[in-house]
Design an enzyme around this catalytic site. Structure first.
Site, PDB file in Angstrom:
ATOM      1  N   HIS A 212      -9.551  14.617  -9.020  1.00 60.53           N
ATOM      2  CA  HIS A 212      -8.224  14.809  -8.437  1.00 60.53           C
ATOM      3  C   HIS A 212      -7.716  16.228  -8.618  1.00 60.53           C
ATOM      4  O   HIS A 212      -6.655  16.573  -8.132  1.00 60.53           O
ATOM      5  CB  HIS A 212      -7.240  13.796  -9.021  1.00 60.53           C
ATOM      6  CG  HIS A 212      -7.687  12.377  -8.797  1.00 60.53           C
ATOM      7  ND1 HIS A 212      -8.534  11.729  -9.660  1.00 60.53           N
ATOM      8  CD2 HIS A 212      -7.462  11.520  -7.776  1.00 60.53           C
ATOM      9  CE1 HIS A 212      -8.786  10.511  -9.191  1.00 60.53           C
ATOM     10  NE2 HIS A 212      -8.148  10.369  -8.051  1.00 60.53           N
TER      11      HIS A 212
ATOM     12  N   GLU B 107      -5.088  -4.012  -6.279  1.00 59.73           N
ATOM     13  CA  GLU B 107      -3.824  -3.864  -5.565  1.00 59.73           C
ATOM     14  C   GLU B 107      -3.359  -5.147  -4.876  1.00 59.73           C
ATOM     15  O   GLU B 107      -2.161  -5.374  -4.712  1.00 59.73           O
ATOM     16  CB  GLU B 107      -4.008  -2.679  -4.619  1.00 59.73           C
ATOM     17  CG  GLU B 107      -3.380  -2.727  -3.310  1.00 59.73           C
ATOM     18  CD  GLU B 107      -3.896  -1.552  -2.454  1.00 59.73           C
ATOM     19  OE1 GLU B 107      -4.517  -0.604  -2.986  1.00 59.73           O
ATOM     20  OE2 GLU B 107      -3.675  -1.613  -1.261  1.00 59.73           O
TER      21      GLU B 107
ATOM     22  N   ILE C  21     -20.029   9.341  -5.629  1.00 56.23           N
ATOM     23  CA  ILE C  21     -19.364   8.107  -5.195  1.00 56.23           C
ATOM     24  C   ILE C  21     -19.488   7.885  -3.691  1.00 56.23           C
ATOM     25  O   ILE C  21     -19.263   6.787  -3.199  1.00 56.23           O
ATOM     26  CB  ILE C  21     -17.882   8.124  -5.634  1.00 56.23           C
ATOM     27  CG1 ILE C  21     -17.785   8.356  -7.145  1.00 56.23           C
ATOM     28  CG2 ILE C  21     -17.166   6.847  -5.277  1.00 56.23           C
ATOM     29  CD1 ILE C  21     -18.554   7.365  -8.000  1.00 56.23           C
TER      30      ILE C  21
ATOM     31  N   TRP D  25      -6.009  -2.826   3.311  1.00 54.07           N
ATOM     32  CA  TRP D  25      -5.549  -1.657   4.048  1.00 54.07           C
ATOM     33  C   TRP D  25      -5.449  -1.927   5.551  1.00 54.07           C
ATOM     34  O   TRP D  25      -5.447  -1.012   6.365  1.00 54.07           O
ATOM     35  CB  TRP D  25      -6.451  -0.456   3.735  1.00 54.07           C
ATOM     36  CG  TRP D  25      -6.376  -0.092   2.262  1.00 54.07           C
ATOM     37  CD1 TRP D  25      -5.462  -0.565   1.352  1.00 54.07           C
ATOM     38  CD2 TRP D  25      -7.230   0.802   1.540  1.00 54.07           C
ATOM     39  NE1 TRP D  25      -5.705  -0.021   0.119  1.00 54.07           N
ATOM     40  CE2 TRP D  25      -6.772   0.819   0.190  1.00 54.07           C
ATOM     41  CE3 TRP D  25      -8.329   1.594   1.889  1.00 54.07           C
ATOM     42  CZ2 TRP D  25      -7.396   1.594  -0.792  1.00 54.07           C
ATOM     43  CZ3 TRP D  25      -8.933   2.362   0.896  1.00 54.07           C
ATOM     44  CH2 TRP D  25      -8.469   2.363  -0.421  1.00 54.07           C
TER      45      TRP D  25
ATOM     46  N   ASN E 223       0.830  -1.201   0.000  1.00 52.84           N
ATOM     47  CA  ASN E 223       0.000   0.000   0.000  1.00 52.84           C
ATOM     48  C   ASN E 223       0.876   1.267   0.000  1.00 52.84           C
ATOM     49  O   ASN E 223       0.417   2.352   0.302  1.00 52.84           O
ATOM     50  CB  ASN E 223      -0.910  -0.038   1.232  1.00 52.84           C
ATOM     51  CG  ASN E 223      -2.051   0.947   1.114  1.00 52.84           C
ATOM     52  OD1 ASN E 223      -2.329   1.483   0.039  1.00 52.84           O
ATOM     53  ND2 ASN E 223      -2.697   1.222   2.229  1.00 52.84           N
TER      54      ASN E 223
ATOM     55  N   HIS F 157     -17.649   0.482  -6.442  1.00 54.30           N
ATOM     56  CA  HIS F 157     -16.798   1.542  -6.978  1.00 54.30           C
ATOM     57  C   HIS F 157     -15.359   1.059  -7.007  1.00 54.30           C
ATOM     58  O   HIS F 157     -14.848   0.511  -6.032  1.00 54.30           O
ATOM     59  CB  HIS F 157     -16.920   2.801  -6.117  1.00 54.30           C
ATOM     60  CG  HIS F 157     -15.899   3.833  -6.465  1.00 54.30           C
ATOM     61  ND1 HIS F 157     -15.893   4.487  -7.665  1.00 54.30           N
ATOM     62  CD2 HIS F 157     -14.831   4.289  -5.784  1.00 54.30           C
ATOM     63  CE1 HIS F 157     -14.861   5.311  -7.700  1.00 54.30           C
ATOM     64  NE2 HIS F 157     -14.193   5.206  -6.581  1.00 54.30           N
TER      65      HIS F 157
ATOM     66  N   ARG G 102       1.831  11.540   3.336  1.00 52.89           N
ATOM     67  CA  ARG G 102       0.595  10.901   3.768  1.00 52.89           C
ATOM     68  C   ARG G 102       0.903   9.584   4.484  1.00 52.89           C
ATOM     69  O   ARG G 102       1.571   8.701   3.942  1.00 52.89           O
ATOM     70  CB  ARG G 102      -0.327  10.640   2.586  1.00 52.89           C
ATOM     71  CG  ARG G 102      -1.583   9.961   3.022  1.00 52.89           C
ATOM     72  CD  ARG G 102      -2.720  10.069   2.043  1.00 52.89           C
ATOM     73  NE  ARG G 102      -3.732   9.082   2.381  1.00 52.89           N
ATOM     74  CZ  ARG G 102      -4.617   9.224   3.360  1.00 52.89           C
ATOM     75  NH1 ARG G 102      -4.641  10.329   4.085  1.00 52.89           N
ATOM     76  NH2 ARG G 102      -5.492   8.272   3.632  1.00 52.89           N
ATOM     77  N   CYS G 103       0.412   9.491   5.707  1.00 52.18           N
ATOM     78  CA  CYS G 103       0.613   8.285   6.500  1.00 52.18           C
ATOM     79  C   CYS G 103      -0.739   7.681   6.848  1.00 52.18           C
ATOM     80  O   CYS G 103      -1.727   8.396   6.968  1.00 52.18           O
ATOM     81  CB  CYS G 103       1.350   8.615   7.793  1.00 52.18           C
ATOM     82  SG  CYS G 103       2.964   9.344   7.498  1.00 52.18           S
TER      83      CYS G 103
HETATM   84  N1  GLN Z   1     -17.113   5.905  -1.049  1.00 54.01           N
HETATM   85  C1  GLN Z   1     -15.773   6.359  -0.964  1.00 54.01           C
HETATM   86  C2  GLN Z   1     -15.727   7.873  -1.109  1.00 54.01           C
HETATM   87  O1  GLN Z   1     -16.479   8.410  -1.824  1.00 54.01           O
HETATM   88  C3  GLN Z   1     -14.916   5.733  -2.026  1.00 54.01           C
HETATM   89  C4  GLN Z   1     -13.492   6.181  -1.919  1.00 54.01           C
HETATM   90  C5  GLN Z   1     -12.528   5.415  -2.771  1.00 54.01           C
HETATM   91  O2  GLN Z   1     -12.884   4.907  -3.795  1.00 54.01           O
HETATM   92  N2  GLN Z   1     -11.292   5.339  -2.396  1.00 54.01           N
HETATM   93  O3  GLN Z   1     -14.911   8.544  -0.511  1.00 54.01           O
HETATM   94 ZN    ZN Z   2     -12.467   6.052  -5.962  1.00 56.91          ZN
END
Ligand code: GLN
Ligand code: ZN
Length: 754
Positions: free
Chosen positions: A697, A608, A434, A564, A121, A644, A518-519
């Site tokens: 992003h 991953e 999402i 994770w 990760n 997702h 980022r940790c």
């Molecule tokens: N449901 C999560 C969000 O919207 C999905 C995040 C992700 O895909 N890493 O933050």
């Molecule tokens: Zn995502």
């Protein structure tokens, strides 16, 4: 000719660097924010390195890695070492600012791409190589860190990403990156001379790429490269480090060269008995990675000694080591005073792993009598772990044993689609998001206040509900079709669930670098998993009470929860996945009973965890897909299941995406311009799909025209009745103003196309 060197006995392959209390993270972020200057940053870095070196020297390592310290990433550091930063940052005069520009971009310069380091990760920056790349050697950082260590009297071993791994991970604009190998080898030879002159007895080349599937041609390149490097005029002894898996054919190639040592990972499934090439290592130092560098369990010392003993019979000499860099584990167990004593006794973080290495090396060189007490303590801890009732919950196991194929299956997808059409009454091209909405400072403050005891649980709930009400009102106002509650109550999409499930424990200070500053603090999955009580019902129920539109229940999938977390190593990963899946399934069933009509189970980490070797991938894809289906197939066929996935290059997992059998899959597509839909079609995917129509992003607000163009492109690949309209990921890192503007444009574009 090598400089004079002696084999060592106890080491680790690399070190954590963010600082025991994330001091480096804070110093770097202060520099970025203009609150501190470069001098301050360098002072903090130097102090951290010095403290770490002294600690490792005191712990008795007789070879200590140097150069694994980094302000951002070791692959980026290697690009700097080799003069391989992209042209677009070359104009930035200050080296530190140039470095951070390559890592994070600026207003005018795009950063390097970031991607996962093998199957961990941790994210590295992808070097870019093109016709304009002219390699040149810049060893200042490495030499400075070597000098620091030598000055402290530490037996320092510089560590550099090896040429094969560097090039295989790089992105080449034209031709194959490996074509540039001869140029790099020449540079690495110069580097070896410089390191020898600076007093290094050993150097370590990290070549984890040797545990992936290589072609015959590539294996030949391994042989040529290290033959060439080991024929240098004046050089330190060379250790080639493989880790994260079995080096297989590459190890034979290395054995044919004049390098002095190889490191092999014995925690990733390789048994010492499998090493057919062992006799060929009769003149080399074998560094036995018997202490797991990427998980947090105490080592089975007896098994480790067995492995080391067998090595000793064949290898020229043997050293004890962590299997990989300790970058992937927290610094020390010392701050973890809140863990229950039993669980704590089963664990080893960075400092404890160093102690294990030392102890094993002592046992190996002077016999087990010298460490009898420690061995006994480790055995007692292992026994307490084996017999702890939390690791064997009969209720969970009985439930899982009673499941069969039918529990993974729903009606055929097209029949479900018809049922859901009536049940949900959505327009064509339904719009949704999402899950997360901006994590505002009000949310973070409320969480901090609750942690410090400044507000009580009831007040915290009130504040979160206020956030949810705002997010619902916003979505109503904008005219979205399937709403979300915004996830304000979640610090992290895995940690949130881990804290509510039995079988997981959280750490106070178990930080691990994910990328740059980022940790993350991965939860520890130590026991059988179950759900003592509902985890999301009250939040989703509250959100649904505010609107007549469907609100999605939001859950994290079993594979992502495992990916994770630090996972238990006493049973196959697939077994743990089924337990987590069952707990998620319980939640979906309860959500449905409460009136939730759409449930999303996120699996952004599906790709991953994919094993590095092709031969291991089908089995993984089978259990990961099955665990998702177990998590989601418990609801009625009228209930719509979404998932997702956070990326658009599916590669080997593409067939698995159809296998998940989710009614709707939202994926990243904005940056790859909808090509993903062709890939999905080619793999026979025929379910609902929401290719992200804009890139979250960046803070840029996409125009209606832009979104319309994306959607029109999507409609060429997917019939309207299967197409959804959504951004490409959650919105938690964005600001409220840009989110509102972007979603308004998204809804406008969808409405116009209808
Ligand atoms: N449901 C999560 C969000 O919207 C999905 C995040 C992700 O895909 N890493 O933050
Ligand atoms: Zn995502």
């Amino acid at each position: 000719m090598t400089v004079s060197h002696t084999p060592f006995t106890a080491t680790v392959l690399g070190l954590p660097r963010v600082g025991p209390n994330r001091e480096l993270k804070r110093a770097i972020e202060a520099y970025w924010a203009g609150r501190a200057d470069a001098g301050h940053l360098h002072t903090v870095g130097r102090a951290l390195r010095r403290a770490q070196l002294l600690e490792l020297r005191a712990a008795g390592l007789d070879s200590v890695p140097v150069g694994t310290f980094s302000y951002y990433d070791q692959v980026l550091d290697t690009a700097v070492l080799l003069g391989a930063l992209p042209r677009r940052v070359a104009g930035i005069a200050d080296p530190l600012d140039r470095y951070f520009a390559a890592a994070r971009g600026t207003d005018t310069v795009a950063p390097l791409e970031m991607t996962k380091w093998f199957d961990t990760n941790y994210h590295y920056l992808v070097p870019e190589i093109d016709a304009e790349t002219v390699f040149s050697l810049h060893p200042d950082k490495l030499l400075a860190e070597l000098a620091e260590a030598i000055e402290l009297g530490v037996a320092a071993r510089p560590v550099v990403v090896g040429p094969l791994t560097f090039l295989k991970l790089a992105k080449a604009a034209d031709g194959a990156a490996l074509d540039r190998l001869p140029e790099l080898v020449a540079l690495y030879r110069d580097l070896l001379t410089r390191l020898a002159d600076a007093g290094a007895q050993w150097v370590q080349f990290d070549e984890p790429v040797l545990v992936t599937d290589l072609t015959e041609t590539e294996i030949a390149l391994v042989r040529e490269t290290y033959t060439e490097l080991s024929s240098g005029e004046r050089r330190p002894a060379i250790l080639v480090a493989t880790y994260f898996g079995h080096p297989d054919g590459a190890l034979g190639a290395l054995a044919d060269t004049a390098i002095e040592g190889v490191a092999v990972d014995f925690t990733a499934g390789t048994q010492v008995g499998d090493l057919a090439v062992l006799p060929a290592l009769a003149t080399k130092l074998v560094v036995g990675g018997v202490v797991d560098g990427r998980n947090i369990w105490r080592t089975d010392l007896d098994a480790a000694l067995g492995t080391l003993g067998t090595l000793l019979g064949s290898a020229g000499s043997v050293a004890v080591s962590s299997s990989s860099s300790l970058l992937h584990v927290p610094y020390s167990l010392d701050p973890e005073t809140e863990l229950d004593e039993r669980l704590r006794s089963w664990l080893a973080f960075g400092a404890e792993k160093v102690a294990e290495v030392r102890l094993l090396a002592t046992a190996l060189t002077t016999g087990t009598d010298a460490v009898a007490a420690e061995l006994a303590a480790a055995r007692a801890a292992a026994e307490s772990r084996r017999t702890d009732p939390r690791l064997h919950d009969e209720r969970v196991r009985t439930r899982l044993a009673a499941l069969d194929e039918r529990d993974l299956n729903r009606l055929p997808a097209d029949e479900r689609r018809a049922l859901q059409r009536d049940h949900l009454d959505l327009p064509v091209l339904p719009t949704t998001t999402i899950g997360s909405y901006p994590q505002t400072s009000a949310i973070r403050l409320a969480r901090a206040a609750l942690r410090k005891g400044e507000i009580d649980e009831a007040e915290y709930v009130r504040r979160m509900q206020a956030e949810i009400a705002d997010v619902i009102a916003l979505q109503e106002k904008l005219g979205l079709d399937v709403l979300v509650h915004g996830e304000p109550e979640r610090n992290d999409m895995v940690q949130y669930f881990a804290e509510l499930l039995d079988g997981f424990a959280a750490t106070d200070n178990g930080w691990v670098q994910s990328y740059g500053t980022r940790c993350v603090r991965p939860p520890i999955l130590f026991g059988d998993v179950s759900r003592p009580e509902p985890m999301t019902l009250s939040w989703i129920g509250y959100a649904q009470s505010l609107t007549t539109k469907p609100v999605k229940g939001m859950l994290t999938g079993p594979v992502t929860i495992l990916a994770w977390s630090f996972v238990r190593d006493d049973q196959p990963l697939g077994d743990s996945a089924r337990q987590v899946a069952l707990a998620i399934r319980d939640e979906t069933v309860d959500l449905e009973a409460q009136g939730t009509r759409v449930i999303q189970v996120d699996e952004p980490a599906l790709r991953e965890l994919l094993p590095l070797r092709a031969a291991d991938q089908p089995a993984y894809l089978r259990w990961s897909v099955d665990s998702f289906r177990l998590a989601t197939a418990g609801v009625a066929d009228t209930t719509q299941v979404h998932t997702h996935l956070c990326y658009s290059e599916f590669g080997e997992v593409i067939s698995a995406i159809a296998g998940l059998d989710a009614d709707v899959t939202s994926i990243e597509a904005a940056r790859s311009h909808m090509e993903v839909l062709d890939d999905l079609n080619a793999a026979g995917f025929a379910l609902g799909v929401g290719p992200g129509v804009y890139d979250i992003h960046s803070p840029r607000v996409p125009s209606v025209e832009e979104i319309t163009i994306s959607l029109s492109a999507a409609l060429k690949a997917v019939p309207a009745e299967r197409l959804w309209v959504n951004p490409d990921c959650g919105l938690k890192t964005r600001g409220p103003v840009e989110v509102e503007a972007s979603l308004r444009n998204l809804v406008t574009a969808a409405a116009a196309l209808r």
